[in-house]
Design a protein around this motif. Structure first.
Motif, PDB file in Angstrom:
ATOM      1  N   GLY A 124      37.959  44.899  32.202  1.00 47.40           N
ATOM      2  CA  GLY A 124      38.722  45.944  31.548  1.00 47.40           C
ATOM      3  C   GLY A 124      40.106  46.141  32.133  1.00 47.40           C
ATOM      4  O   GLY A 124      40.395  45.787  33.273  1.00 47.40           O
ATOM      5  N   ARG A 125      40.973  46.671  31.287  1.00 46.96           N
ATOM      6  CA  ARG A 125      42.298  47.080  31.734  1.00 46.96           C
ATOM      7  C   ARG A 125      42.502  48.505  31.260  1.00 46.96           C
ATOM      8  O   ARG A 125      41.989  48.898  30.217  1.00 46.96           O
ATOM      9  CB  ARG A 125      43.382  46.190  31.112  1.00 46.96           C
ATOM     10  CG  ARG A 125      43.341  44.767  31.587  1.00 46.96           C
ATOM     11  CD  ARG A 125      44.482  43.975  31.012  1.00 46.96           C
ATOM     12  NE  ARG A 125      44.372  43.962  29.556  1.00 46.96           N
ATOM     13  CZ  ARG A 125      45.362  43.639  28.744  1.00 46.96           C
ATOM     14  NH1 ARG A 125      46.519  43.306  29.217  1.00 46.96           N
ATOM     15  NH2 ARG A 125      45.193  43.646  27.434  1.00 46.96           N
ATOM     16  N   THR A 126      43.272  49.255  31.992  1.00 46.55           N
ATOM     17  CA  THR A 126      43.533  50.632  31.597  1.00 46.55           C
ATOM     18  C   THR A 126      44.522  50.649  30.442  1.00 46.55           C
ATOM     19  O   THR A 126      45.220  49.662  30.177  1.00 46.55           O
ATOM     20  CB  THR A 126      44.112  51.436  32.771  1.00 46.55           C
ATOM     21  OG1 THR A 126      45.388  50.900  33.105  1.00 46.55           O
ATOM     22  CG2 THR A 126      43.181  51.407  33.983  1.00 46.55           C
ATOM     23  N   GLY A 127      44.585  51.766  29.770  1.00 39.14           N
ATOM     24  CA  GLY A 127      45.525  51.925  28.669  1.00 39.14           C
ATOM     25  C   GLY A 127      46.954  51.755  29.143  1.00 39.14           C
ATOM     26  O   GLY A 127      47.797  51.189  28.438  1.00 39.14           O
ATOM     27  N   ALA A 128      47.256  52.235  30.336  1.00 33.62           N
ATOM     28  CA  ALA A 128      48.604  52.111  30.881  1.00 33.62           C
ATOM     29  C   ALA A 128      48.967  50.640  31.116  1.00 33.62           C
ATOM     30  O   ALA A 128      50.100  50.226  30.857  1.00 33.62           O
ATOM     31  CB  ALA A 128      48.715  52.893  32.187  1.00 33.62           C
ATOM     32  N   GLU A 129      48.006  49.859  31.590  1.00 36.28           N
ATOM     33  CA  GLU A 129      48.268  48.430  31.810  1.00 36.28           C
ATOM     34  C   GLU A 129      48.533  47.718  30.497  1.00 36.28           C
ATOM     35  O   GLU A 129      49.448  46.898  30.397  1.00 36.28           O
ATOM     36  CB  GLU A 129      47.076  47.780  32.509  1.00 36.28           C
ATOM     37  CG  GLU A 129      46.909  48.206  33.947  1.00 36.28           C
ATOM     38  CD  GLU A 129      45.610  47.727  34.552  1.00 36.28           C
ATOM     39  OE1 GLU A 129      45.590  47.551  35.787  1.00 36.28           O
ATOM     40  OE2 GLU A 129      44.632  47.522  33.818  1.00 36.28           O
ATOM     41  N   LYS A 130      47.757  48.037  29.452  1.00 35.33           N
ATOM     42  CA  LYS A 130      47.961  47.421  28.141  1.00 35.33           C
ATOM     43  C   LYS A 130      49.316  47.812  27.564  1.00 35.33           C
ATOM     44  O   LYS A 130      50.040  46.977  27.017  1.00 35.33           O
ATOM     45  CB  LYS A 130      46.846  47.843  27.185  1.00 35.33           C
ATOM     46  CG  LYS A 130      45.495  47.273  27.536  1.00 35.33           C
ATOM     47  CD  LYS A 130      44.435  47.813  26.600  1.00 35.33           C
ATOM     48  CE  LYS A 130      43.047  47.396  27.035  1.00 35.33           C
ATOM     49  NZ  LYS A 130      42.012  47.986  26.192  1.00 35.33           N
ATOM     50  N   LYS A 131      49.665  49.078  27.686  1.00 32.74           N
ATOM     51  CA  LYS A 131      50.949  49.566  27.169  1.00 32.74           C
ATOM     52  C   LYS A 131      52.109  48.894  27.902  1.00 32.74           C
ATOM     53  O   LYS A 131      53.085  48.473  27.283  1.00 32.74           O
ATOM     54  CB  LYS A 131      51.029  51.081  27.339  1.00 32.74           C
ATOM     55  CG  LYS A 131      52.284  51.689  26.775  1.00 32.74           C
ATOM     56  CD  LYS A 131      52.261  53.194  26.942  1.00 32.74           C
ATOM     57  CE  LYS A 131      53.560  53.796  26.432  1.00 32.74           C
ATOM     58  NZ  LYS A 131      53.602  55.245  26.632  1.00 32.74           N
ATOM     59  N   PHE A 132      51.997  48.767  29.215  1.00 34.02           N
ATOM     60  CA  PHE A 132      53.036  48.123  30.006  1.00 34.02           C
ATOM     61  C   PHE A 132      53.226  46.670  29.571  1.00 34.02           C
ATOM     62  O   PHE A 132      54.349  46.198  29.407  1.00 34.02           O
ATOM     63  CB  PHE A 132      52.672  48.184  31.496  1.00 34.02           C
ATOM     64  CG  PHE A 132      53.653  47.490  32.390  1.00 34.02           C
ATOM     65  CD1 PHE A 132      54.870  48.071  32.683  1.00 34.02           C
ATOM     66  CD2 PHE A 132      53.369  46.251  32.937  1.00 34.02           C
ATOM     67  CE1 PHE A 132      55.785  47.436  33.510  1.00 34.02           C
ATOM     68  CE2 PHE A 132      54.263  45.605  33.753  1.00 34.02           C
ATOM     69  CZ  PHE A 132      55.484  46.199  34.039  1.00 34.02           C
ATOM     70  N   GLU A 133      52.116  45.952  29.364  1.00 35.27           N
ATOM     71  CA  GLU A 133      52.195  44.550  28.963  1.00 35.27           C
ATOM     72  C   GLU A 133      52.843  44.408  27.577  1.00 35.27           C
ATOM     73  O   GLU A 133      53.665  43.523  27.358  1.00 35.27           O
ATOM     74  CB  GLU A 133      50.801  43.940  28.949  1.00 35.27           C
ATOM     75  CG  GLU A 133      50.810  42.448  28.731  1.00 35.27           C
ATOM     76  CD  GLU A 133      49.429  41.858  28.880  1.00 35.27           C
ATOM     77  OE1 GLU A 133      49.037  41.103  27.967  1.00 35.27           O
ATOM     78  OE2 GLU A 133      48.762  42.133  29.876  1.00 35.27           O
ATOM     79  N   ARG A 134      52.472  45.294  26.635  1.00 30.58           N
ATOM     80  CA  ARG A 134      53.089  45.247  25.293  1.00 30.58           C
ATOM     81  C   ARG A 134      54.587  45.519  25.379  1.00 30.58           C
ATOM     82  O   ARG A 134      55.388  44.857  24.711  1.00 30.58           O
ATOM     83  CB  ARG A 134      52.436  46.276  24.376  1.00 30.58           C
ATOM     84  CG  ARG A 134      51.089  45.864  23.837  1.00 30.58           C
ATOM     85  CD  ARG A 134      50.640  46.780  22.718  1.00 30.58           C
ATOM     86  NE  ARG A 134      50.592  48.187  23.103  1.00 30.58           N
ATOM     87  CZ  ARG A 134      49.514  48.813  23.540  1.00 30.58           C
ATOM     88  NH1 ARG A 134      48.378  48.172  23.657  1.00 30.58           N
ATOM     89  NH2 ARG A 134      49.566  50.091  23.864  1.00 30.58           N
TER      90      ARG A 134
END
Length: 71
Positions: free
Chosen positions: A31-41
């Motif tokens: 899993g990745r946190t929502g913040a990590e996904k948002k940062f990557e996008r």
């Protein structure tokens, strides 16, 4: 004397605890946190904008290749 234990309930409780433990391990592993996904996008968006701004020739200047149906 000891307490009477319902084995069916005990087995179900133990199975639930094991399942939750496995789920927690999978969240950590995959899993990745929502913040990590948002940062990557956001990083991907910024990289795309940078490449588009620094293109040597506009995209319309490239001739269509044989086999390109979109052009």
């Amino acid at each position: 004397m000891s307490d009477v234990v319902n084995l069916r309930q005990f087995k179900k409780r133990k199975a639930r605890e094991e399942k939750e433990k496995a789920a927690a391990e999978n969240r950590i592993r995959h899993g990745r946190t929502g913040a990590e996904k948002k940062f990557e996008r956001e990083q991907a968006r910024k990289a795309g904008e940078f490449l588009e701004r620094n293109r040597l020739e506009p995209a319309a200047a490239y001739p269509a290749k044989a086999g390109d149906e979109d052009a």
